[in-house]
Design an enzyme around this catalytic site. Structure first.
Site, short mmCIF file in Angstrom:
data_model
loop_
_atom_site.label_atom_id
_atom_site.label_comp_id
_atom_site.label_asym_id
_atom_site.label_seq_id
_atom_site.Cartn_x
_atom_site.Cartn_y
_atom_site.Cartn_z
N ASP A 428 43.73 50.15 33.34
CA ASP A 428 44.54 49.19 34.09
C ASP A 428 44.29 49.34 35.59
OD1 ASP A 428 46.36 47.16 34.41
OD2 ASP A 428 48.05 48.23 33.53
N GLU A 431 42.63 46.89 41.46
CA GLU A 431 42.45 45.71 42.30
C GLU A 431 42.90 45.94 43.76
OE1 GLU A 431 43.70 44.55 38.11
OE2 GLU A 431 44.73 45.60 39.75
N ASP A 494 48.59 39.95 33.51
CA ASP A 494 50.03 39.73 33.36
C ASP A 494 50.37 38.24 33.33
OD1 ASP A 494 50.08 42.44 33.48
OD2 ASP A 494 50.92 42.58 35.49
#
Length: 749
Positions: A428, A431, A494
Site C-alpha cells: 500500500d 504516493e 479507495d
C-alpha cells in the site's frame, strides 16, 4: 502546464524559444541529429547569442523511434528500460527532402528549411507531426501566470521547461496516461503525471504513466520519471502537448497499428508482467481496514465461507495485524495474534494463502525507527535530519530505497514474515513522497516522486520471487508508474460504495489497461462506507469477472452474509463461474506475460475499427472472447453494445446479432456476459479452487463461427506446458483434434 494565452499571446512571465528550422542534419547510418536554432538563420550574425535545440532521432526497437531534445546537455536518467539499446533504423537523406529514419513500418521525416516540420508515418500513412512552434523551450519568471503544477509539486521560483506538441487529427482520440477515473478518452483534459493519494473520485491518480496511445495507430511514451504535464487538445485543441521541467526531453513514438501491437512494443520497451500463480485468480477475503478482528474473527469468516460453499483462495490481513502507531514494525500485534506461526499454519491447513498489508513508512514509535534512522536508511532533509511528518503515522519516516543497504534491511523484515508463512504482500501507499529530501544516491527528488513506488514494489517482489520462485510472486499494489506492470497485481485504491464509484473504478481499470498494465482488481463493494445490498451484489458480479477479485472495505466487513442471503447466492454463483473459467483466464494471463495484452481489455482495444466503441467505458472484454457489462444501476438496467457478429449469452445460451445497442434488465444473479462469434472456450471441471489440473475433464465449448480452422492453447499452471487444440468448422460440422488423447471433450454451444 499551459504557456500561452490563446493563439497569439504568451502568459505573463513566459518567454518562449521555438525550434525554427533544421539548420543542419548530421546523418548516420541508423540515426540523425538536427541542430535547431530558435530563429531562422538568414546571415552569419544570426548564429550569435542564439539558443539552439538539438534533436537526435534513433530506433531502439523495430517500429519504435526515439526523439531526444536537449537545450543544454543533461545526463538526467529516465526509466529503467528493457529494450532501449538496439539499433533498428535506416536513414536516407538528401538536400531536397531532408532526412528520413525508417524502422519497420514506422518512419520519421525531418523536412528541410522553415517552417519546422517533423512528421511520422506508419505504413506510409500519416500518424502525427511536429509543426511550427511545436517544440519549445520556455523560461518562466517566478511570478509567471502559468498553472502552478500538481498538488505537492507547486512551482515556486524561476524555471525552464521543454515542451513538445504533436498534431491531433480529425476524430483522433487519446487513451492511457495511467489509472485515471474520469472519462476514458482524454481529449480536452489537462493531465498531471504526479502520483497522489486522492481516491477514485478525483482527478488525481495513484498510478501515473507518461504513455498514451491514439486511435490513429500509434503511442507516445515520455521517458521522464518525474512530473510530466499534458495538455490534450486543451491548450492547443489541434495538438497534444507534453512538457517537463529541465533541459532535456525524450520520448518514443511507437507504431502498431493495432492497439494490442502498440502495447506489445511498449511493454517490450518497459517490461512485461510476471506470470502469476493460478491461486491468485481465486477469491480474496480481507479483514477490512479499521474493523475489529483477531484470529477468532478471521476463523469465523473463513469457516463461514466454507459452510456456505463459497470457495476462498486467499485471506488478507489489513493494517491492524500490527499494533497501532507502529506501522511498520512487521511484528504481529501480540494482543490479538499471540501465535502468528500457529495461526498461519492453521490457515494453510485450510488450503488458504495468506496476504498481509505493508507500506514503506516507519512510524516513530516503531522499534525499527531508531534502527533505520541510525543506519541512514530513512530519507533525510537537505540539512541531514530525518524527514518526518504526522500524516498517516505519527512521526513517520520513509525508507530510502536508493540505498542498497536500506533495501536489503527492509527486505530482511519481509523474509522473516515469509518464513512465518505469509504468501503475498499488499504493498500500500508510496504516493505522498516529499520533495524536500536528499536521497542516498543523489537522485533528484522531483524525479523520484513517481519512481519511489517502483523501487518499493520491486524490492518486495524480488523477495517473493527469491523465496517462492518465479511464477509464484504476487503483490497487491496501489501505486505505480511506467514499468510497474512488471510487478502485478494492482488494485484501484479507495473507492466509495456506490454505483457511481463502481463505474469510476471501471474507468480507472480500463485506462490502466491502455497504459500497459495487464492485471487489475478493485475493492468489491467499495472501500469507503458500507454499500447497500444491491450495490454489493452488483459489485460482486463485476469483481469476479475481473482478472483478480478481492472483498475488502474500510470500516465494515465484506463477508457476503453481512448483507443478505441473496448476496451469498450471488457470491457463490460468480465465484464458481470464474473458477470454471480458469483454463480460459489463466491462458489470458499467459498471453499478458508473453505479449503485454491485458486480461481486461477496453472495447476500443479489442475492436479498434468499430467507432461505436471509441468512447465506451461501461463494458469490456475479459480475455479475447468474453464481453462483460457490469450492472451499474439500482433497477438492473444495462445499456450495452455488441460489435458485429453473432454473440451468445454465456449464462442463458441466447443468440444475439451484434452491430447494435441493447437495453437489458438483470436480476442480481445475472449480468450481461456474451461470448464472441467463433470462440472456443476452455471450461474446467472444477469450481472449488482456481489451481486445479485444467486438462483433466476439460470441456471445449465451440460457439458458432465461420468455416475454417482455428487453434486454441491451454497451459498447465503447474508445469507451464501448453497443450494445443485445432478446431475445424465445415458446413455446420465441427471437429477438434489435439496431441492430448484423453481427458477432454468438446461440445457445441
Amino acid at each position: 502546464m499551459k504557456f500561452t494565452d490563446g493563439l497569439w499571446l504568451m502568459r505573463p512571465g513566459v518567454t518562449p524559444l521555438y525550434a525554427a528550422e533544421p539548420y543542419d542534419i548530421d546523418v548516420e547510418e541508423s540515426a540523425f541529429t538536427v541542430t535547431a536554432p530558435t530563429t531562422v538563420i538568414n546571415r552569419r550574425g544570426d548564429t550569435l547569442n542564439r539558443p539552439v535545440l538539438t534533436l537526435r532521432l534513433s530506433a531502439p526497437l523495430e517500429n519504435v523511434i526515439r526523439v531526444r531534445i536537449d537545450h543544454h546537455m543533461s545526463d538526467d536518467r529516465g526509466f529503467e528500460l528493457i529494450g532501449a539499446e538496439g539499433d533498428h533504423g535506416i536513414v536516407k537523406a538528401d538536400e531536397a527532402n531532408g532526412a528520413t529514419l525508417t524502422s519497420g513500418a514506422l518512419s520519421a521525416t525531418m523536412a528541410p528549411g522553415a517552417p519546422w516540420s517533423l512528421s511520422f508515418h506508419g505504413d506510409g500513412r500519416p500518424l502525427t507531426s511536429s509543426g511550427s512552434k511545436s517544440i519549445g523551450y520556455f523560461q518562466l519568471a517566478a511570478d509567471a501566470l502559468t498553472d502552478r503544477g500538481p498538488v505537492g509539486n507547486p512551482r515556486t521560483g524561476p524555471s525552464a521547461h521543454l515542451a513538445q506538441q504533436l498534431a491531433l487529427g480529425v476524430g483522433e482520440v487519446v487513451y492511457g496516461l495511467g489509472e485515471r477515473f474520469g472519462p476514458l478518452v482524454k481529449n480536452g483534459q489537462t493531465v498531471e503525471i504526479w502520483n497522489a493519494d486522492g481516491g477514485t473520485s478525483s482527478e488525481q491518480a495513484y498510478k501515473n504513466v507518461p504513455f498514451y496511445l491514439t486511435n490513429r495507430g500509434y503511442g507516445v511514451f515520455v521517458n521522464h520519471p518525474g512530473h510530466v504535464s499534458y495538455e490534450i487538445g486543451s491548450e492547443a485543441v489541434q495538438r497534444v502537448q507534453f512538457s517537463v521541467e529541465g533541459e532535456s526531453l525524450e520520448y518514443f513514438v511507437i507504431y502498431g497499428p493495432a492497439p494490442k501491437q502498440i502495447l506489445e512494443r511498449y511493454t517490450a520497451l518497459t517490461g512485461r508482467p510476471a506470470r502469476l500463480p493460478a491461486w491468485s485468480y481465486g477469491l480474496w477475503l480481507s479483514t477490512s481496514f479499521t474493523t475489529s478482528y483477531d484470529e477468532r474473527t478471521v476463523t469465523s469468516f473463513i469457516d463461514g465461507m466454507a459452510e456456505r460453499d463459497l470457495p476462498l483462495s486467499v485471506f488478507h490481513f489489513d493494517c491492524f495485524w500490527m499494533r497501532e502507531f507502529n506501522w511498520c514494525d512487521f511484528v504481529w500485534d501480540p494482543r490479538v495474534f499471540p501465535d502468528p506461526e500457529g495461526m498461519l499454519a492453521r490457515l494453510h491447513a485450510k488450503d488458504l494463502r495468506v496476504c498481509v498489508w505493508i507500506n514503506p513508512y516507519i512510524g516513530q514509535r516503531s522499534p525499527l525507527f531508531a534502527e533505520a534512522a541510525g543506519q541512514g536508511f530513512l530519507l533525510r532533509r537537505p540539512d541531514g535530519s530525518v524527514w518526518q511528518w504526522d500524516l498517516w503515522q505519527a512521526g513517520m519516516g520513509l525508507v530510502d530505497f536508493t540505498n542498497p543497504d536500506a533495501t536489503r534491511w527492509f527486505q530482511s523484515k519481509l523474509r522473516a514474515l515469509l518464513d512465518q508463512g505469509v504468501d503475498a504482500f499488499k504493498t500500500d501507499f508510496g504516493e505522498r513522497i516529499p520533495l524536500d529530501v536528499a536521497y542516498f544516491d543523489g537522485s533528484a527528488p522531483e524525479r523520484m516522486h513517481n519512481l519511489y513506488t517502483h523501487l518499493y514494489n520491486s524490492a518486495v517482489f524480488e523477495v517473493l520471487e527469491e523465496r517462492r520462485g518465479r511464477g509464484e510472486a504476487v503483490l497487491f499494489a496501489r501505486s505505480a508508474t511506467a514499468g510497474g506492470q512488471r510487478l502485478p497485481v494492482h488494485w484501484g485504491g479507495d473507492s466509495g460504495s456506490t454505483y457511481e464509484s463502481m463505474a469510476e473504478s471501471l474507468r480507472g481499470g480500463l485506462s490502466l489497461a491502455f497504459s500497459g498494465f495487464s492485471f487489475w482488481s478493485h475493492d468489491i463493494g467499495g472501500f469507503e462506507g458500507t454499500p447497500d445490498s444491491g450495490v454489493f451484489k452488483r459489485w460482486v458480479a463485476f469483481g469476479l469477472m475481473s482478472s483478480h477479485s478481492r472483498l475488502h472495505g474500510s470500516s465494515s466487513y465484506r463477508v457476503p452474509w453481512a448483507f443478505d442471503e441473496e448476496a451469498v447466492e450471488v457470491t457463490r454463483l460468480f465465484t464458481k463461474l470464474k473458477l470454471r473459467l480458469m483454463p480460459y483466464l489463466y491462458q489470458a494471463g499467459v498471453q499478458a506475460h508473453e505479449s503485454g495484452t491485458p486480461v481486461m481489455r477496453p472495447m476500443a482495444m479489442e475492436f479498434p475499427e468499430d467507432r461505436n466503441v471509441t468512447y465506451l467505458d461501461t463494458q469490456y472484454m475479459l480475455g479475447p472472447d468474453l464481453l462483460v457489462a457490469p450492472v451499474l444501476s439500482p433497477d438492473g438496467t444495462v445499456e450495452l453494445y455488441l460489435p458485429d457478429g453473432t454473440w451468445t449469452n454465456y449464462l442463458t445460451g441466447e443468440r444475439v446479432e451484434g452491430g447494435r445497442w441493447r437495453t437489458e434488465t438483470h436480476g442480481f444473479t445475472s449480468m450481461p456476459i456474451y461470448v464472441r462469434e467463433g470462440a472456443v472456450l476452455p471450461v474446467g471441471a472444477r469450481d472449488d479452487r482456481p489451481d486445479y489440473d485444467y486438462l483433466d475433464g476439460l470441456t471445449l465449448r465451440v460457439y458458432p463461427g465461420p468455416d475454417g480452422e482455428s487453434t486454441l492453447t491451454v497451459t498447465d499452471h503447474a508445469s507451464g506446458e501448453p497443450t494445443g487444440f485445432t478446431v475445424t468448422r465445415s458446413g455446420g460440422a465441427v471437429s477438434v483434434s489435439s496431441s492430448l488423447a484423453t481427458g477432454w471433450r468438446y461440445e457445441l454451444a
